[in-house]
Each structure stands twice: as C-alpha cells, then as structure tokens.
Design a protein around this motif. Structure first.
Motif, PDB file in Angstrom:
ATOM      1  N   ILE A 164     130.446  34.582  75.523  1.00 29.77           N
ATOM      2  CA  ILE A 164     130.068  33.235  75.085  1.00 29.77           C
ATOM      3  C   ILE A 164     129.411  33.296  73.700  1.00 29.77           C
ATOM      4  N   GLY A 165     128.511  34.234  73.517  1.00 32.27           N
ATOM      5  CA  GLY A 165     127.845  34.380  72.232  1.00 32.27           C
ATOM      6  C   GLY A 165     128.800  34.717  71.109  1.00 32.27           C
ATOM      7  N   SER A 166     129.794  35.552  71.397  1.00 32.29           N
ATOM      8  CA  SER A 166     130.767  35.945  70.374  1.00 32.29           C
ATOM      9  C   SER A 166     131.589  34.757  69.911  1.00 32.29           C
ATOM     10  N   MET A 167     132.035  33.962  70.855  1.00 31.66           N
ATOM     11  CA  MET A 167     132.824  32.778  70.500  1.00 31.66           C
ATOM     12  C   MET A 167     131.994  31.801  69.664  1.00 31.66           C
ATOM     13  N   GLY A 168     130.769  31.527  70.098  1.00 33.49           N
ATOM     14  CA  GLY A 168     129.913  30.603  69.360  1.00 33.49           C
ATOM     15  C   GLY A 168     129.563  31.116  67.982  1.00 33.49           C
ATOM     16  N   PHE A 169     129.282  32.414  67.870  1.00 30.03           N
ATOM     17  CA  PHE A 169     128.919  33.009  66.589  1.00 30.03           C
ATOM     18  C   PHE A 169     130.054  32.887  65.587  1.00 30.03           C
ATOM     19  N   ALA A 170     131.274  33.137  66.053  1.00 26.95           N
ATOM     20  CA  ALA A 170     132.435  33.059  65.163  1.00 26.95           C
ATOM     21  C   ALA A 170     132.646  31.636  64.653  1.00 26.95           C
ATOM     22  N   VAL A 171     132.554  30.655  65.553  1.00 27.73           N
ATOM     23  CA  VAL A 171     132.780  29.257  65.163  1.00 27.73           C
ATOM     24  C   VAL A 171     131.718  28.795  64.169  1.00 27.73           C
ATOM     25  N   VAL A 172     130.454  29.072  64.448  1.00 26.30           N
ATOM     26  CA  VAL A 172     129.372  28.629  63.571  1.00 26.30           C
ATOM     27  C   VAL A 172     129.449  29.338  62.218  1.00 26.30           C
ATOM     28  N   SER A 173     129.860  30.596  62.208  1.00 25.66           N
ATOM     29  CA  SER A 173     129.979  31.329  60.947  1.00 25.66           C
ATOM     30  C   SER A 173     130.990  30.667  60.020  1.00 25.66           C
ATOM     31  N   VAL A 174     132.103  30.220  60.580  1.00 24.80           N
ATOM     32  CA  VAL A 174     133.116  29.538  59.769  1.00 24.80           C
ATOM     33  C   VAL A 174     132.547  28.256  59.174  1.00 24.80           C
ATOM     34  N   LEU A 175     131.833  27.486  59.975  1.00 23.35           N
ATOM     35  CA  LEU A 175     131.248  26.235  59.481  1.00 23.35           C
ATOM     36  C   LEU A 175     130.199  26.506  58.395  1.00 23.35           C
ATOM     37  N   THR A 176     129.403  27.559  58.579  1.00 24.20           N
ATOM     38  CA  THR A 176     128.361  27.891  57.608  1.00 24.20           C
ATOM     39  C   THR A 176     128.957  28.327  56.278  1.00 24.20           C
ATOM     40  N   ALA A 177     130.125  28.947  56.322  1.00 22.69           N
ATOM     41  CA  ALA A 177     130.763  29.435  55.100  1.00 22.69           C
ATOM     42  C   ALA A 177     131.087  28.314  54.126  1.00 22.69           C
ATOM     43  N   TYR A 178     131.191  27.100  54.625  1.00 20.12           N
ATOM     44  CA  TYR A 178     131.561  25.966  53.770  1.00 20.12           C
ATOM     45  C   TYR A 178     130.386  25.004  53.569  1.00 20.12           C
ATOM     46  N   SER A 179     129.162  25.519  53.602  1.00 19.57           N
ATOM     47  CA  SER A 179     127.973  24.692  53.365  1.00 19.57           C
ATOM     48  C   SER A 179     127.972  24.174  51.923  1.00 19.57           C
ATOM     49  N   ASP A 180     127.551  22.923  51.770  1.00 19.45           N
ATOM     50  CA  ASP A 180     127.466  22.301  50.448  1.00 19.45           C
ATOM     51  C   ASP A 180     126.041  22.268  49.911  1.00 19.45           C
ATOM     52  N   THR A 181     125.060  22.417  50.779  1.00 17.18           N
ATOM     53  CA  THR A 181     123.660  22.384  50.356  1.00 17.18           C
ATOM     54  C   THR A 181     122.906  23.553  50.976  1.00 17.18           C
ATOM     55  N   ALA A 182     121.739  23.824  50.409  1.00 22.88           N
ATOM     56  CA  ALA A 182     120.899  24.899  50.948  1.00 22.88           C
ATOM     57  C   ALA A 182     120.469  24.586  52.371  1.00 22.88           C
ATOM     58  N   MET A 183     120.171  23.315  52.659  1.00 24.60           N
ATOM     59  CA  MET A 183     119.725  22.948  53.997  1.00 24.60           C
ATOM     60  C   MET A 183     120.839  23.138  55.017  1.00 24.60           C
ATOM     61  N   GLN A 184     122.077  22.819  54.655  1.00 21.15           N
ATOM     62  CA  GLN A 184     123.207  23.045  55.568  1.00 21.15           C
ATOM     63  C   GLN A 184     123.336  24.533  55.894  1.00 21.15           C
ATOM     64  N   LEU A 185     123.157  25.376  54.896  1.00 19.95           N
ATOM     65  CA  LEU A 185     123.261  26.816  55.132  1.00 19.95           C
ATOM     66  C   LEU A 185     122.142  27.290  56.048  1.00 19.95           C
ATOM     67  N   ILE A 186     120.941  26.776  55.849  1.00 11.62           N
ATOM     68  CA  ILE A 186     119.813  27.171  56.706  1.00 11.62           C
ATOM     69  C   ILE A 186     120.064  26.734  58.150  1.00 11.62           C
ATOM     70  N   ILE A 187     120.578  25.503  58.348  1.00  5.31           N
ATOM     71  CA  ILE A 187     120.886  25.024  59.699  1.00  5.31           C
ATOM     72  C   ILE A 187     121.965  25.900  60.336  1.00  5.31           C
ATOM     73  N   GLY A 188     122.970  26.254  59.540  1.00  3.07           N
ATOM     74  CA  GLY A 188     124.002  27.149  60.050  1.00  3.07           C
ATOM     75  C   GLY A 188     123.437  28.488  60.483  1.00  3.07           C
ATOM     76  N   ARG A 189     122.502  29.003  59.702  1.00  2.00           N
ATOM     77  CA  ARG A 189     121.871  30.278  60.058  1.00  2.00           C
ATOM     78  C   ARG A 189     121.065  30.162  61.352  1.00  2.00           C
ATOM     79  N   VAL A 190     120.435  29.012  61.560  1.00  2.00           N
ATOM     80  CA  VAL A 190     119.712  28.787  62.810  1.00  2.00           C
ATOM     81  C   VAL A 190     120.670  28.854  63.996  1.00  2.00           C
ATOM     82  N   CYS A 191     121.809  28.170  63.876  1.00  2.00           N
ATOM     83  CA  CYS A 191     122.798  28.178  64.962  1.00  2.00           C
ATOM     84  C   CYS A 191     123.379  29.576  65.177  1.00  2.00           C
ATOM     85  N   MET A 192     123.593  30.299  64.096  1.00  2.00           N
ATOM     86  CA  MET A 192     124.066  31.678  64.238  1.00  2.00           C
ATOM     87  C   MET A 192     123.042  32.532  64.965  1.00  2.00           C
TER      88      MET A 192
END
Length: 509
Positions: free
Chosen positions: A88-116
């Motif tokens: 479960i963790g592997s699947m979630g980590f992969a999906v969130v990593s893809v979303l984080t890769a396309y962050s437009d702001t610093a805050m989006q990247l930080i939120i993505g890192r939290v989810c990762m």
C-alpha cells in the motif's frame, strides 16, 4: 531423497535472497530521497523562489512526517501484516511522487513532501520487520541486516550522485519521477517473493499517542528552524516547550497503556537505547554534511551538478565497502569498542573541515571519512536493535530504529543546516550597491545570493558571491566544530552504554 531436500533448501534460500533484493528497492528510494532534494535545491530555488524557511521545510517536511508516523506504522504493520502495508505504501508513494514532480509553487512541493512522508512511513518499518520474518537463521539475518543498513547509508550517500546525473540532463522534477521505475518491481514481485509477517492483534492503535508524537517532533523542529532563520524569540521558546511537553506526555502515556504504541521497555536496555541514539547522531552528521556540501560545491565552487556529485563518489564507495566489511569484525570486537572507533572517523571528518577549510580536496576526503564511520555504524547498531526484540514486536523495534534514522535526518538539516543558515545571515557583508529587495533576497540563503548575482554586472556579481561564499564557508567551519564536539560526545555515550551484560551471549554484538 537427500538430493531433493537439498534442492528444496537451495530454492528456498534463493527465494529469500531474491526477496531481500526486492525489499531493498523501497529502502534505497526513501533514503536517496532524503539527500537528493538537497542537491536539487539550487534549481528548485531558481524555479520556485522559496524563502529560507521554505527551503528547509522542503527537505524536512518529508522526514518530519516520516519520523512522526514510523512508530504508528510499525505497530499498524504488526497488526495488519507488514507485506500488505509495504505494498500500500509503495503504491501511494509512487502516485504522490509523480504529482509532486509537477509542483508550481514552493508550498505545493512542501505539501507533496508531507504526503510522501505519510506513505514512506509505511515502507521503512515493514522492510526491516520482513527481514526478521524471512531470515530466521541468525547468521543469515545478520548478513541481511547488514545489507539493509548498508543500503540505508548508501542511499543517503547516493542522493547527490543520482541528483547530479538527473539534474544534468533533466528538470528538477525528475528526482521525484524516479520513484515509479524503482517501486514497480516491488509491486509486481513482492506478493510472490515475500511472506506475510507474523501478526500481533493485541490491541488497536492509539490516536492520542500518534498525535502526541507528531506534536512533539513538529514543535521542536519548528522552534529550531524559526530560531535559525529569524533568531530566538518568544515563538521559539513557546513551540519548544510545547514540543517538550508533548514528548513527556507521550512517554508517560506509553508507560501506562496496556498495549503501547512504542514499547518503552525496550529502552531499559542500555545497549538498545545507546544504539538508537548513536544511529540517530550518525545519520544527522551525514545528512548535515551533504546539506551544506552540495550547495557549496555547486554555488560557491561553481561546479555542475554532475561534477559535484562525482566528487562525492569516493565517499559513496567507502560506505558500500565498509558497511559490508564490518560484519565479520562485529562478530569479534565488542560493540562498545567498535562503535567508538567508527564514530572517531566521523569526528575526524568534521575536524578536517574545521581546521583545513572547505576546499574541494578537503570536502572529498572528509566525506570519505564520514562514510567509513556512518556506513559501518548503521550496520552494527541496527543489528543490535533488531536482535533485542521478540519476533511479534519486530515492527515496533524496526519502527524505533527507523524513527531514530529519520529524526537524525531532520536534525541534520535542522540543527546543522540551520546553524549554517544562521551564521550566513549574520556574517554576510552585503555590498552597498544592492537594492533593498536584492539585499533581502541575498541575505536569506546562498541560493538567493546566487539568484541576485545573475542579474548584476560581472564585477558586482563577483563581489556579491565572494561575500556570500565567505559567509557560507564561515558557517561550515562553525558547524564542523559543533559536529566534531558532538562526535566526541557520541564516542563517550557508546563506550558507556553499549557494554553487554556478562550474561548476554556474545553473538548479540
């Protein structure tokens, strides 16, 4: 009949080691992720324009959430099965990593890192707990733990190299997209090669304990960050006291609960608690060193990402070699002697930088010395930690070990990185020709000064970067002296706490 039995045993043994290789994929990914972002900071700073505080949070949000949830996820894995939690963790980590890769702001990247960090917390305790389930024979498990611990250190050390290669040819988002090809083999082969772990259904998870642990870590780290960027004020004192109070309440609650989230009884063993503390400190040294070195090489010495990463390869090689070579040594040398010797290498690394400066040759040599110590310490300390726990509590012990690792990562960037930042801000002598906006940006971070310099004429840019580089180098010298002092303290702690009782078998070394 003997031939058939031997064939079955060989097949089972091959399956165990092949399963271990699959288990190392998430370990490698999560640990690479701890240091690769620090290497990408100059490019991310140029693209997203984060503040000094946001830069630190980009790195620490991930490790902070990971550390806050590791104990909870370790206990959850004990109850629902570590293989299930790992997938479960592997699947979630992969999906969130893809979303984080396309962050437009610093805050989006930080939120993505939290989810990762949330999904990453499902991965790490499960890997070590599954090793305990897969390898029942002591010597096989010792070697498997050595490989696991070496992968931890190698992953942290490989972060700069992986980052350098990716950033040389791709945008910064590529460092997050790396999760997809790494985790797909685990998702496909994990159910086939890894048995489900022994389950412990003794009680439900305690949400109050989870909240207390996260408040404790979050508040203390925030107070350190805020103090480094804005100075010590009332907010720093209040948040630190809140964190300390939450930590005290967490410990008291664990001692009273019939089924605690963290088994505090494990810490009654000096060997166990000493190993956890040494593990934490050694990782803080490694990550703190990588944090300031990668920026210094790229911005001050003006090396390309690839060239800077290749400069650290000797240290990465040492981490691999020493992490495995220490296994036979650990069988013969008492742990209270071995770990102080290894920690002395880490201390020597920082003493070298503090006394000889931050030239390329000095940083390369210091990184190699540091990895000799940290790579072997990870192997020895994790073997002690895992051996001390009963099989049904393997997830809990693994989570404590991993929590120490991630707290070490957080402290490496927060304390050591924060000290560098604080010294840089106070020691920087800004040229008079800068505007107020340029001065504010340049004084926040070294990356900010570099960004301002790109908009100046050559002579002015050179003058600004000379001042910025000098201030940053002064911060490195200060942090190196602090880390050297902490290494001496760690040597004393290891010598005093890691003496095994005479009644304890020698194999626990």
């Amino acid at each position: 009949m003997v031939t058939t039995s031997e064939a079955i045993n060989r097949k089972a043994k091959s399956k165990r080691w092949f399963g271990l290789s699959v288990l190392m994929l998430p370990v490698l990914l999560v640990t690479v992720d701890n240091t690769v972002l620090g290497f990408a900071l100059p490019k991310i700073a140029e693209a997203l324009r984060p503040t000094a505080s946001q830069q630190l949070w980009m790195i620490d949000a991930y490790s902070l959430v990971l550390a806050g949830l590791l104990v909870s996820m370790g206990s959850l894995g004990d109850r629902v099965g570590h293989r299930k939690l790992l997938l479960i963790g592997s699947m979630g980590f992969a999906v969130v990593s893809v979303l984080t890769a396309y962050s437009d702001t610093a805050m989006q990247l930080i939120i993505g890192r939290v989810c990762m960090g949330i999904f990453g917390a499902m991965l790490m305790p499960s890997t070590l707990a599954l090793i305990r389930s897969v390898f029942e024979e002591r010597e096989e498990r010792r070697l498997a733990v050595a490989i696991w611990a070496t992968t931890l250190t190698v992953g942290s050390a490989l972060g700069p190299l992986v980052g350098g290669v990716l950033l040389q040819f791709f945008d910064w988002g590529a460092i997050f997209l790396l999760a997809v090809p790494v985790l797909i083999p685990l998702l496909v082969l994990g159910p086939l090669l890894l048995p489900e772990s022994e389950r412990d259904a003794s009680g439900p998870l305690d949400p109050i304990s989870i909240l207390q642990s996260m408040v404790a870590l979050g508040s203390i780290v925030y107070s350190i960050k805020h103090g480094a960027s804005d100075g010590v004020d009332l907010a720093v004192l209040i948040t630190f006291l809140v964190g300390a109070l939450a930590g005290w309440m967490f410990v008291r609650r664990q001692l009273r609960l019939p089924v605690p989230l963290m088994d505090m009884a494990l810490f009654r063993s000096g060997t166990f608690s000493g190993s956890v503390l040494i593990n934490l400190m050694s990782l803080a040294f490694l990550v703190g060193f990588v944090f300031f070195t990668t920026q210094y090489l790229q911005i001050v010495l003006q090396m390309s990402p690839l060239s800077a990463s290749l400069a650290l390869v000797p240290g990465q090689i040492m981490a691999i070699m020493v992490g495995m070579a220490v296994v036979p040594v650990a069988q013969r040398m008492p742990v209270h002697v071995l770990i102080p010797v290894l920690m002395a290498f880490a201390g020597a690394a920082f003493l070298l930088v503090a006394s000889m400066g931050s030239s390329l040759a000095v940083l390369v040599a210091a990184f190699a010395l540091l990895n000799i110590g940290v790579g072997a310490i990870a192997t020895v300390s994790n073997d002690v930690i895992l051996s001390a726990a009963p099989p049904a509590k393997a997830g809990a012990a693994s989570a404590i070990s991993e929590t120490a690792y991630e707290v070490g990562v957080v402290l490496g960037t927060t304390l050591l990185g924060g000290l560098v930042t604080a010294y840089y801000r106070t020691g920087l002598q800004l040229p008079a020709f800068l505007s107020d906006i340029q001065a504010a940006l340049a004084s926040e971070t070294l990356s900010g000064a570099h960004h301002v310099a790109t908009g100046l004429v050559e002579d002015q840019a050179q003058q600004l970067m000379q001042q910025a580089g000098s201030a940053f180098e002064g911060g490195i010298e200060l942090v190196s002296w602090v880390a050297f002092s902490l290494a001496l303290m760690a040597i004393l702690i290891a010598w005093l706490t890691l003496r095994l009782p005479k009644s304890q078998p020698a194999e626990c070394h």
